[in-house]
Structures are given as structure tokens and as C-alpha cells.
Design an enzyme around this catalytic site. Structure first.
Site, mmCIF file in Angstrom:
data_model
loop_
_atom_site.group_PDB
_atom_site.id
_atom_site.type_symbol
_atom_site.label_atom_id
_atom_site.label_comp_id
_atom_site.label_asym_id
_atom_site.label_seq_id
_atom_site.Cartn_x
_atom_site.Cartn_y
_atom_site.Cartn_z
ATOM 1 N N HIS A 64 0.835 -1.199 0.000
ATOM 2 C CA HIS A 64 0.000 0.000 0.000
ATOM 3 C C HIS A 64 0.867 1.245 0.000
ATOM 4 O O HIS A 64 2.033 1.213 0.386
ATOM 5 C CB HIS A 64 -0.979 0.018 1.181
ATOM 6 C CG HIS A 64 -0.394 0.531 2.453
ATOM 7 N ND1 HIS A 64 -0.361 1.874 2.761
ATOM 8 C CD2 HIS A 64 0.178 -0.111 3.495
ATOM 9 C CE1 HIS A 64 0.204 2.031 3.954
ATOM 10 N NE2 HIS A 64 0.536 0.845 4.412
ATOM 11 N N CYS A 65 0.267 2.320 -0.468
ATOM 12 C CA CYS A 65 0.870 3.646 -0.397
ATOM 13 C C CYS A 65 -0.244 4.599 0.034
ATOM 14 O O CYS A 65 -1.202 4.161 0.673
ATOM 15 C CB CYS A 65 1.497 4.039 -1.732
ATOM 16 S SG CYS A 65 0.336 4.086 -3.109
ATOM 17 N N LYS A 66 -0.157 5.844 -0.327
ATOM 18 C CA LYS A 66 -1.188 6.797 0.094
ATOM 19 C C LYS A 66 -2.504 6.554 -0.637
ATOM 20 O O LYS A 66 -3.551 6.463 -0.018
ATOM 21 C CB LYS A 66 -0.706 8.230 -0.139
ATOM 22 C CG LYS A 66 -1.695 9.281 0.299
ATOM 23 C CD LYS A 66 -1.141 10.680 0.076
ATOM 24 C CE LYS A 66 -2.160 11.722 0.493
ATOM 25 N NZ LYS A 66 -1.665 13.084 0.236
#
Length: 101
Positions: A64-66
């Protein structure tokens, strides 16, 4: 492998499951807020950190990232490196936080 929704990840965490959650955001982003149990390896550091992930090559990894862009790149990279069960958290950290409220 199909991506995972924030609701599905939250449900699995509440059930006591602990897949590897890989946060590919920058360290300062991880410090501002994180998914419980997530390991932080920024996207640009993945190539030099592959050995650290070797034991997970055939196990589930949720990246995941933002918002999803960097995680999509991380998923593609890890898959190219032979990782067989990489899933992107749909909507990233923002969607996870919204789902948990």
C-alpha cells in the site's frame, strides 16, 4: 493475484490474521500514520531490500501507499522478481483509514 479492499483487510486483521503489509510510502508518511503491523520500505528502496523479503516470496504480501499509485508499481516490480502472491490495497492508506472509521 486479485487486489484487496480495505474492508477485507480490516476484517482479516480483526480475525487475527497477519499477512505481510508492506508500506511503500516515504518514512515521513509512515510516521504520520500507519496500518498496524505494516513494514515500511519506500518504493525506491525495494530493489536493495529484496533479500529482506525473500521468506515472503510465496506468501501473501499486501502493498500500500497513500492512494494506490506507488503500490501498483511495487506490486508489478515484486511480481517481476518472482513474488507469487502480491496484492495491492485498493485506495491505499487513505481508503483504509476511511474504512476503519
Amino acid at each position: 493475484m486479485a487486489d484487496i479492499t480495505p474492508a477485507e483487510l480490516l476484517q482479516r486483521q480483526k480475525a487475527g490474521e497477519s499477512p505481510l503489509i508492506l508500506d511503500v510510502r516515504e518514512p515521513w508518511e509512515h510516521e504520520e500514520g500507519r496500518i498496524p503491523g505494516a513494514q515500511n520500505i519506500p518504493l525506491n528502496s525495494l530493489p536493495e531490500k529484496l533479500d529482506d523479503l525473500d521468506e515472503w516470496k510465496n506468501q501473501e504480501i499486501i502493498v500500500h501507499c497513500k492512494g494506490g499509485g506507488r503500490a501498483t508499481s511495487a506490486k508489478a516490480y515484486l511480481t517481476q522478481q518472482g513474488f507469487t502472491n502480491v496484492r495491492n490495497l485498493e485506495g491505499g492508506f487513505q481508503a483504509y483509514m476511511a474504512a476503519g472509521i
